[in-house]
Design a protein around this motif. Sequence first.
Motif, mmCIF file in Angstrom:
data_model
loop_
_atom_site.group_PDB
_atom_site.id
_atom_site.type_symbol
_atom_site.label_atom_id
_atom_site.label_comp_id
_atom_site.label_asym_id
_atom_site.label_seq_id
_atom_site.Cartn_x
_atom_site.Cartn_y
_atom_site.Cartn_z
ATOM 1 N N ALA A 262 -29.452 20.924 -34.244
ATOM 2 C CA ALA A 262 -29.911 20.345 -32.976
ATOM 3 C C ALA A 262 -31.433 20.373 -32.883
ATOM 4 O O ALA A 262 -32.051 19.399 -32.443
ATOM 5 N N HIS A 263 -32.031 21.465 -33.315
ATOM 6 C CA HIS A 263 -33.494 21.589 -33.261
ATOM 7 C C HIS A 263 -34.173 20.486 -34.062
ATOM 8 O O HIS A 263 -35.190 19.929 -33.638
ATOM 9 N N PHE A 264 -33.604 20.168 -35.220
ATOM 10 C CA PHE A 264 -34.184 19.148 -36.088
ATOM 11 C C PHE A 264 -33.516 17.778 -35.923
ATOM 12 O O PHE A 264 -33.673 16.900 -36.757
ATOM 13 N N HIS A 265 -32.754 17.618 -34.829
ATOM 14 C CA HIS A 265 -32.124 16.345 -34.482
ATOM 15 C C HIS A 265 -31.249 15.792 -35.608
ATOM 16 O O HIS A 265 -31.306 14.617 -35.949
ATOM 17 N N ARG A 266 -30.414 16.687 -36.163
ATOM 18 C CA ARG A 266 -29.484 16.304 -37.214
ATOM 19 C C ARG A 266 -28.077 16.301 -36.631
ATOM 20 O O ARG A 266 -27.748 17.136 -35.791
ATOM 21 N N SER B 262 -21.201 18.783 -36.874
ATOM 22 C CA SER B 262 -19.839 19.087 -36.449
ATOM 23 C C SER B 262 -19.345 20.213 -37.337
ATOM 24 O O SER B 262 -19.612 20.219 -38.545
ATOM 25 N N THR B 263 -18.670 21.162 -36.736
ATOM 26 C CA THR B 263 -18.158 22.290 -37.504
ATOM 27 C C THR B 263 -17.234 21.807 -38.613
ATOM 28 O O THR B 263 -17.343 22.233 -39.757
ATOM 29 N N SER B 264 -16.349 20.889 -38.273
ATOM 30 C CA SER B 264 -15.406 20.398 -39.281
ATOM 31 C C SER B 264 -16.135 19.676 -40.411
ATOM 32 O O SER B 264 -15.755 19.797 -41.578
ATOM 33 N N GLY B 265 -17.195 18.941 -40.094
ATOM 34 C CA GLY B 265 -17.972 18.252 -41.117
ATOM 35 C C GLY B 265 -18.665 19.219 -42.061
ATOM 36 O O GLY B 265 -18.698 19.015 -43.279
ATOM 37 N N VAL B 266 -19.230 20.284 -41.505
ATOM 38 C CA VAL B 266 -19.895 21.291 -42.337
ATOM 39 C C VAL B 266 -18.864 21.984 -43.230
ATOM 40 O O VAL B 266 -19.062 22.115 -44.436
ATOM 41 N N LEU B 267 -17.757 22.406 -42.634
ATOM 42 C CA LEU B 267 -16.742 23.118 -43.415
ATOM 43 C C LEU B 267 -16.165 22.251 -44.524
ATOM 44 O O LEU B 267 -15.848 22.743 -45.608
ATOM 45 N N ALA C 258 -27.668 28.551 -46.626
ATOM 46 C CA ALA C 258 -28.437 27.449 -47.198
ATOM 47 C C ALA C 258 -27.526 26.267 -47.528
ATOM 48 O O ALA C 258 -27.882 25.112 -47.283
ATOM 49 N N ARG C 259 -26.337 26.537 -48.055
ATOM 50 C CA ARG C 259 -25.390 25.454 -48.342
ATOM 51 C C ARG C 259 -24.955 24.750 -47.062
ATOM 52 O O ARG C 259 -24.851 23.530 -47.019
ATOM 53 N N ALA C 260 -24.689 25.537 -46.021
ATOM 54 C CA ALA C 260 -24.260 24.951 -44.745
ATOM 55 C C ALA C 260 -25.375 24.107 -44.137
ATOM 56 O O ALA C 260 -25.119 23.038 -43.582
ATOM 57 N N LEU C 261 -26.604 24.571 -44.237
ATOM 58 C CA LEU C 261 -27.733 23.785 -43.722
ATOM 59 C C LEU C 261 -27.895 22.497 -44.532
ATOM 60 O O LEU C 261 -28.209 21.442 -43.978
ATOM 61 N N VAL D 165 -25.778 19.593 -43.331
ATOM 62 C CA VAL D 165 -26.257 18.801 -42.191
ATOM 63 C C VAL D 165 -27.579 18.103 -42.514
ATOM 64 O O VAL D 165 -28.242 17.568 -41.630
ATOM 65 N N GLY D 166 -27.969 18.133 -43.793
ATOM 66 C CA GLY D 166 -29.157 17.417 -44.223
ATOM 67 C C GLY D 166 -30.460 18.179 -44.131
ATOM 68 O O GLY D 166 -31.531 17.579 -44.194
ATOM 69 N N LEU D 167 -30.388 19.492 -44.000
ATOM 70 C CA LEU D 167 -31.609 20.298 -43.937
ATOM 71 C C LEU D 167 -31.838 20.981 -45.278
ATOM 72 O O LEU D 167 -30.906 21.503 -45.884
ATOM 73 N N LYS D 168 -33.068 20.987 -45.715
ATOM 74 C CA LYS D 168 -33.428 21.700 -46.938
ATOM 75 C C LYS D 168 -33.870 23.104 -46.549
ATOM 76 O O LYS D 168 -34.520 23.297 -45.520
ATOM 77 N N SER D 169 -33.526 24.062 -47.372
ATOM 78 C CA SER D 169 -33.941 25.437 -47.097
ATOM 79 C C SER D 169 -34.340 26.102 -48.403
ATOM 80 O O SER D 169 -33.978 25.652 -49.489
ATOM 81 N N ARG D 170 -35.067 27.170 -48.261
ATOM 82 C CA ARG D 170 -35.520 27.935 -49.414
ATOM 83 C C ARG D 170 -35.377 29.405 -49.067
ATOM 84 O O ARG D 170 -35.754 29.829 -47.967
#
Length: 127
Positions: A34-38, A41-46, A62-65, A68-73
């Motif tokens: 939500a913060h990054f306007h992505r 849905s829980t079901s979509g992530v799972l 990191a995989r879950a992020l 939703v289209g977020l990159k993490s390190r």
Amino acid sequence: MSLLDDTAHQAVSTETSRPVHALPGMAAVAFLAAHFHRPFSTSGVLARLPQGTDLETGPGLARALGAVGLKSRLVQRDPARVDPVALPFVVFRKTGGPLIVQAIAEAGKTLEIIDPEDGDYSRDMGL
């Protein structure tokens, strides 16, 4: 004023048949999406994660992020030494669960954090 975006709150409450606390780490994913306007849905992530992925670990979160289209390190660093450009960022409790750091205050001695599993409010935490 709520620091948890209404979109994330609504997504968490409507997209899962289980309470958020039954899905450790998912509330953090919802908040950051939500913060990054992505879209979130829980079901979509799972559906995009291998079964049994632990969202209370850095690699799992990191995989879950990524779902939703977020990159993490993943880095190990004193939170007070993180460049403010990286805000918000995630730290983990010693017991596992993720916390979201919103701000670093008092010359790096206090973090303003959100515990997404605990509700939609922020609090200060000393280092």
